[in-house]
Design a protein around this motif. Sequence first.
Motif, PDB file in Angstrom:
ATOM      1  N   GLY A   1      -5.080  -6.703   6.038  1.00 33.79           N
ATOM      2  CA  GLY A   1      -4.268  -7.754   5.458  1.00 33.79           C
ATOM      3  C   GLY A   1      -4.637  -7.601   3.811  1.00 33.79           C
ATOM      4  O   GLY A   1      -4.577  -8.712   2.868  1.00 33.79           O
ATOM      5  N   VAL A   2      -5.335  -6.506   3.342  1.00 35.28           N
ATOM      6  CA  VAL A   2      -5.688  -6.085   2.034  1.00 35.28           C
ATOM      7  C   VAL A   2      -4.531  -5.385   1.445  1.00 35.28           C
ATOM      8  O   VAL A   2      -4.171  -4.336   1.755  1.00 35.28           O
ATOM      9  CB  VAL A   2      -7.019  -5.827   1.873  1.00 35.28           C
ATOM     10  CG1 VAL A   2      -7.423  -5.323   0.232  1.00 35.28           C
ATOM     11  CG2 VAL A   2      -8.118  -6.546   2.453  1.00 35.28           C
ATOM     12  N   ARG A   3      -4.404  -5.978   0.066  1.00 36.25           N
ATOM     13  CA  ARG A   3      -3.200  -5.209  -0.542  1.00 36.25           C
ATOM     14  C   ARG A   3      -4.101  -4.053  -1.458  1.00 36.25           C
ATOM     15  O   ARG A   3      -4.779  -4.434  -2.210  1.00 36.25           O
ATOM     16  CB  ARG A   3      -2.628  -6.077  -1.733  1.00 36.25           C
ATOM     17  CG  ARG A   3      -1.658  -7.074  -1.074  1.00 36.25           C
ATOM     18  CD  ARG A   3      -0.746  -7.734  -2.146  1.00 36.25           C
ATOM     19  NE  ARG A   3      -1.419  -8.039  -3.090  1.00 36.25           N
ATOM     20  CZ  ARG A   3      -2.302  -9.462  -3.167  1.00 36.25           C
ATOM     21  NH1 ARG A   3      -2.351 -10.136  -1.991  1.00 36.25           N
ATOM     22  NH2 ARG A   3      -2.912  -9.884  -3.988  1.00 36.25           N
ATOM     23  N   ALA A   4      -3.906  -2.736  -0.820  1.00 36.00           N
ATOM     24  CA  ALA A   4      -4.781  -1.695  -1.494  1.00 36.00           C
ATOM     25  C   ALA A   4      -3.977  -0.823  -2.039  1.00 36.00           C
ATOM     26  O   ALA A   4      -2.855  -0.261  -1.430  1.00 36.00           O
ATOM     27  CB  ALA A   4      -5.607  -1.199  -0.230  1.00 36.00           C
ATOM     28  N   ALA A   5      -4.331  -0.238  -3.160  1.00 33.92           N
ATOM     29  CA  ALA A   5      -3.493   0.848  -3.919  1.00 33.92           C
ATOM     30  C   ALA A   5      -4.732   2.005  -4.141  1.00 33.92           C
ATOM     31  O   ALA A   5      -6.027   1.760  -4.014  1.00 33.92           O
ATOM     32  CB  ALA A   5      -3.084   0.483  -5.310  1.00 33.92           C
ATOM     33  N   ASN A   6      -4.092   3.163  -4.390  1.00 38.38           N
ATOM     34  CA  ASN A   6      -5.061   4.337  -4.803  1.00 38.38           C
ATOM     35  C   ASN A   6      -4.469   4.938  -5.728  1.00 38.38           C
ATOM     36  O   ASN A   6      -3.256   5.300  -5.901  1.00 38.38           O
ATOM     37  CB  ASN A   6      -5.331   5.352  -3.490  1.00 38.38           C
ATOM     38  CG  ASN A   6      -4.281   6.061  -3.082  1.00 38.38           C
ATOM     39  OD1 ASN A   6      -4.092   7.197  -3.513  1.00 38.38           O
ATOM     40  ND2 ASN A   6      -3.587   5.533  -2.053  1.00 38.38           N
TER      41      ASN A   6
ATOM     42  N   MET B   1     -10.249  -5.214  -7.571  1.00 37.63           N
ATOM     43  CA  MET B   1     -11.624  -4.497  -7.467  1.00 37.63           C
ATOM     44  C   MET B   1     -11.248  -3.206  -7.351  1.00 37.63           C
ATOM     45  O   MET B   1     -10.464  -2.637  -6.292  1.00 37.63           O
ATOM     46  CB  MET B   1     -12.510  -5.007  -6.263  1.00 37.63           C
ATOM     47  CG  MET B   1     -13.850  -4.265  -6.307  1.00 37.63           C
ATOM     48  SD  MET B   1     -14.705  -5.072  -4.755  1.00 37.63           S
ATOM     49  CE  MET B   1     -13.858  -4.166  -3.470  1.00 37.63           C
ATOM     50  N   ILE B   2     -12.079  -2.130  -8.268  1.00 35.91           N
ATOM     51  CA  ILE B   2     -11.657  -0.911  -8.448  1.00 35.91           C
ATOM     52  C   ILE B   2     -12.989  -0.219  -7.595  1.00 35.91           C
ATOM     53  O   ILE B   2     -14.156  -0.075  -8.102  1.00 35.91           O
ATOM     54  CB  ILE B   2     -11.459  -0.363  -9.652  1.00 35.91           C
ATOM     55  CG1 ILE B   2     -10.148  -0.942 -10.303  1.00 35.91           C
ATOM     56  CG2 ILE B   2     -11.068   1.335  -9.720  1.00 35.91           C
ATOM     57  CD1 ILE B   2      -9.948  -0.684 -11.812  1.00 35.91           C
ATOM     58  N   VAL B   3     -12.650   0.634  -6.992  1.00 35.36           N
ATOM     59  CA  VAL B   3     -13.944   1.639  -5.940  1.00 35.36           C
ATOM     60  C   VAL B   3     -13.453   2.770  -6.012  1.00 35.36           C
ATOM     61  O   VAL B   3     -12.401   3.409  -5.794  1.00 35.36           O
ATOM     62  CB  VAL B   3     -13.868   0.883  -4.767  1.00 35.36           C
ATOM     63  CG1 VAL B   3     -15.048   1.712  -3.937  1.00 35.36           C
ATOM     64  CG2 VAL B   3     -14.219  -0.529  -4.728  1.00 35.36           C
ATOM     65  N   GLY B   4     -14.533   3.619  -6.643  1.00 34.27           N
ATOM     66  CA  GLY B   4     -14.579   5.045  -6.488  1.00 34.27           C
ATOM     67  C   GLY B   4     -15.043   5.867  -5.409  1.00 34.27           C
ATOM     68  O   GLY B   4     -16.132   5.300  -4.894  1.00 34.27           O
TER      69      GLY B   4
ATOM     70  N   ALA C   1      -2.726  -5.466  -7.143  1.00 35.64           N
ATOM     71  CA  ALA C   1      -3.551  -5.151  -5.975  1.00 35.64           C
ATOM     72  C   ALA C   1      -4.934  -5.937  -5.731  1.00 35.64           C
ATOM     73  O   ALA C   1      -5.359  -6.269  -6.813  1.00 35.64           O
ATOM     74  CB  ALA C   1      -3.864  -3.650  -5.926  1.00 35.64           C
ATOM     75  N   GLN C   2      -5.510  -6.302  -4.524  1.00 36.73           N
ATOM     76  CA  GLN C   2      -6.734  -6.508  -4.445  1.00 36.73           C
ATOM     77  C   GLN C   2      -7.730  -5.650  -4.404  1.00 36.73           C
ATOM     78  O   GLN C   2      -8.943  -5.795  -4.907  1.00 36.73           O
ATOM     79  CB  GLN C   2      -6.845  -7.151  -3.088  1.00 36.73           C
ATOM     80  CG  GLN C   2      -6.065  -8.542  -2.902  1.00 36.73           C
ATOM     81  CD  GLN C   2      -5.913  -8.969  -1.388  1.00 36.73           C
ATOM     82  OE1 GLN C   2      -5.189  -8.334  -0.381  1.00 36.73           O
ATOM     83  NE2 GLN C   2      -6.833  -9.749  -1.160  1.00 36.73           N
ATOM     84  N   VAL C   3      -7.547  -4.285  -4.067  1.00 39.31           N
ATOM     85  CA  VAL C   3      -8.297  -3.191  -4.318  1.00 39.31           C
ATOM     86  C   VAL C   3      -7.692  -1.943  -4.669  1.00 39.31           C
ATOM     87  O   VAL C   3      -6.733  -1.718  -4.220  1.00 39.31           O
ATOM     88  CB  VAL C   3      -9.099  -2.844  -2.727  1.00 39.31           C
ATOM     89  CG1 VAL C   3      -9.721  -1.485  -2.721  1.00 39.31           C
ATOM     90  CG2 VAL C   3      -9.811  -4.013  -2.164  1.00 39.31           C
ATOM     91  N   VAL C   4      -8.269  -1.078  -5.410  1.00 42.04           N
ATOM     92  CA  VAL C   4      -7.937   0.384  -5.870  1.00 42.04           C
ATOM     93  C   VAL C   4      -8.750   1.391  -5.744  1.00 42.04           C
ATOM     94  O   VAL C   4      -9.879   0.939  -6.295  1.00 42.04           O
ATOM     95  CB  VAL C   4      -7.382   0.367  -7.611  1.00 42.04           C
ATOM     96  CG1 VAL C   4      -6.801   1.448  -7.916  1.00 42.04           C
ATOM     97  CG2 VAL C   4      -6.341  -0.988  -7.699  1.00 42.04           C
TER      98      VAL C   4
ATOM     99  N   THR D   1       0.854  -1.107  -0.030  1.00 50.76           N
ATOM    100  CA  THR D   1      -0.014  -0.091   0.003  1.00 50.76           C
ATOM    101  C   THR D   1       0.961   1.315   0.135  1.00 50.76           C
ATOM    102  O   THR D   1       0.680   2.273  -0.720  1.00 50.76           O
ATOM    103  CB  THR D   1      -1.008  -0.044   1.273  1.00 50.76           C
ATOM    104  OG1 THR D   1      -1.918  -1.009   1.001  1.00 50.76           O
ATOM    105  CG2 THR D   1      -1.579   1.254   1.378  1.00 50.76           C
ATOM    106  N   ILE D   2       1.953   1.054   0.860  1.00 46.11           N
ATOM    107  CA  ILE D   2       2.852   2.540   0.717  1.00 46.11           C
ATOM    108  C   ILE D   2       3.486   2.662  -0.779  1.00 46.11           C
ATOM    109  O   ILE D   2       3.419   3.694  -0.906  1.00 46.11           O
ATOM    110  CB  ILE D   2       3.939   2.240   2.249  1.00 46.11           C
ATOM    111  CG1 ILE D   2       3.253   2.348   3.201  1.00 46.11           C
ATOM    112  CG2 ILE D   2       5.009   3.211   1.722  1.00 46.11           C
ATOM    113  CD1 ILE D   2       4.195   1.887   4.401  1.00 46.11           C
TER     114      ILE D   2
END
Length: 273
Positions: free
Chosen positions: A167-172, A192-195, A144-147, A129-130
């Motif tokens: 524990g979720v690999r998240a990017a933004n 999964m991309i979330v706005g 990533a799992q979530v963006v 994430t960092i």
Amino acid sequence: MDQVFHIHLVSDATGETLNAIANAALAQFEDVEVREHVYALVRSHRQLARAVDHVRIDPGLVLFTLVNPDLRNELIAQCAVIGAPCLDVMEGPVAAMRQFLGAAETHRPGGQHDVDQRYMQRIEALNFTIAHDDGQALDTLNDAQVVLVGASRTSKTPTCVYLAIRGVRAANVPIISGLPVPPQLAAARGPMIVGLWASPDRLVQVRRTRLSTLGEERDTNYVDIDFVRAEVAHTRKLFEEYDWPAIDVSRRSIEETAASVLNMLTDRSEAVL
């Protein structure tokens, strides 16, 4: 003078679980003044005696998580002498688990904080994430799992950090008016991309606060209400165009936003099964 209620939180580990439970319960009560007293890593009779001494000075409700039966029984007995109500917040869940699993508990304090595979997964997720904050490392975005995507100051980074701790690999990736969506984001199929979006008024308020902390007082498009309205409309149009689920974070806490994302992840994984 208004009455002050004392709540004593006694834990044999970091106290994180106990604090979360106490704060969640306290959130249901308004217009009361509560003073919390926290005693963490209580694993000896001497440490327990120190906590009990404080309870004796400021009597109140005692909530505890002590897996050692001797310490647990001693605290209950001492609270009875003082006349302080006490509650083992783990007793019900542990008893239910014992019956369901058909196994006895280990009575080992702090087991949830062991450096095991799940712990290492959280560390790996946090490092990911960092490295993928604010549109960085786009070439590995598909890992990533979530963006999370959205305009500036829509809580993308803190939500990603919260998810990583789970524990979720998240990017933004920021959505910037006048610039196209990064091709790596448009082509991503794994995550999964979330706005995330907020009302223009709320966004201006948050941005002004941010600029003030930076010592920036000049008015710019960044906090111009008409510009921000157009910016929000642009991001929401993109969410619809790419069929990305969206969350209104105008009045949501970071925890609430992250919980919604986690629910979406669960629904997504169950749909694949």
